[in-house]
Design a protein around this motif. Structure first.
Motif, short mmCIF file in Angstrom:
data_model
loop_
_atom_site.label_atom_id
_atom_site.label_comp_id
_atom_site.label_asym_id
_atom_site.label_seq_id
_atom_site.Cartn_x
_atom_site.Cartn_y
_atom_site.Cartn_z
N TRP A 233 33.25 42.01 40.31
CA TRP A 233 34.78 42.67 40.37
C TRP A 233 34.84 43.54 41.67
N PHE B 117 33.81 38.00 38.49
CA PHE B 117 34.28 38.81 37.55
C PHE B 117 33.26 39.69 36.88
N ALA C 48 43.30 40.21 37.74
CA ALA C 48 42.29 39.41 36.63
C ALA C 48 43.25 38.08 36.43
#
Length: 249
Positions: free
Chosen positions: A39, A36, A215
């Motif tokens: 990304w 994350f 996400a």
């Protein structure tokens, strides 16, 4: 030891085991956070992106193998490895069908694992029946809703039936999970269904893909895999304890 001392000892053992398990989960949390944090844009597929994306799931596969042994390769550990292959394939859009096939096989291995003796006997309670019916209605409704969008694609002749088979596999997996009476396994399977539903809406152009949607898909996906993996470890542990207690009686 009397009964009270034995119960206290068992509680300490379970608490210590949970702490050790959490420490072994640190690679998963770190690699998930790394994913994350980086990304990597979907418009930049690469081997690095594939490695970053599949590393959390591979760490879970290694954890299940560590706890449950090589036999779990034909169960949850094998499903996690196949899921990692699916993750790699989905990095490249032209390998979407290959990725879906890998995930479908993963659901098949999860289903076989949920049918094993390590999990509670299948129940037929009204709650599990209601959840099962709800899952199948959701799966059927989702497929019917996606059908017009699938038929617009150039590969509709292959993709349309393939998605139908995939829906059957994931709903069957979730149905078996909900009947194991194991909270982690149930929540993991349901999270997987939500993740794939959100992914399908974006992948088949039902809604416009967004960073927030991506996400959500990945967060629920990683959560699902972690819950299924930990649930399998707990099931193995509880089964071993149960066998040991029966032998001592």
């Amino acid at each position: 030891m009397d009964i009270l001392e034995t119960d206290a000892y068992d509680r300490r053992q379970r608490r210590n085991s949970s702490c050790v398990l959490f420490l072994f989960l640190l690679p998963f949390f770190i690699s998930s956070g790394f994913y994350f944090y980086l990304w990597i844009p979907q418009t930049a597929p690469s081997l690095l992106a594939a490695m970053v994306k599949c590393s959390p799931v591979l760490s879970l596969a290694a954890l299940v193998l560590l706890y449950n042994g090589a036999w779990s390769f034909w169960g949850v550990a094998g499903g996690l490895m196949l899921s990692a292959c699916g993750d790699c394939c989905l990095i490249w859009p032209h390998l979407f069908l290959h990725g879906m096939t890998a995930f479908g096989l993963a659901h098949l291995l999860y289903s076989l694992s949920f049918l094993s003796d390590r999990y509670s006997s299948l129940s037929s309670s009204s709650t599990s029946f209601f959840v099962s019916v709800s899952l199948w209605l959701t799966g059927a409704g989702a497929y019917v809703y996606l059908l017009p969008y699938l038929q617009k694609r150039s590969d509709a002749a292959i993709l349309t039936p393939a998605v139908g088979v995939y829906v059957l596999l994931i709903i069957a997996m979730a149905t078996l999970a909900t009947r194991t009476r194991r909270t982690l396994t149930i929540l993991g399977s349901l999270s997987f269904v939500f993740s794939d539903l959100a992914l399908s809406l974006q992948a088949f152009a039902v809604i416009d893909p967004t960073e927030e949607g991506r996400a959500f898909v990945m967060a629920t996906y990683y959560l699902a895999q972690m819950l299924i993996a930990v649930g399998d470890i707990k099931a193995r542990s509880d089964f071993g304890e149960g066998v040991g207690k029966r032998k001592r009686m």
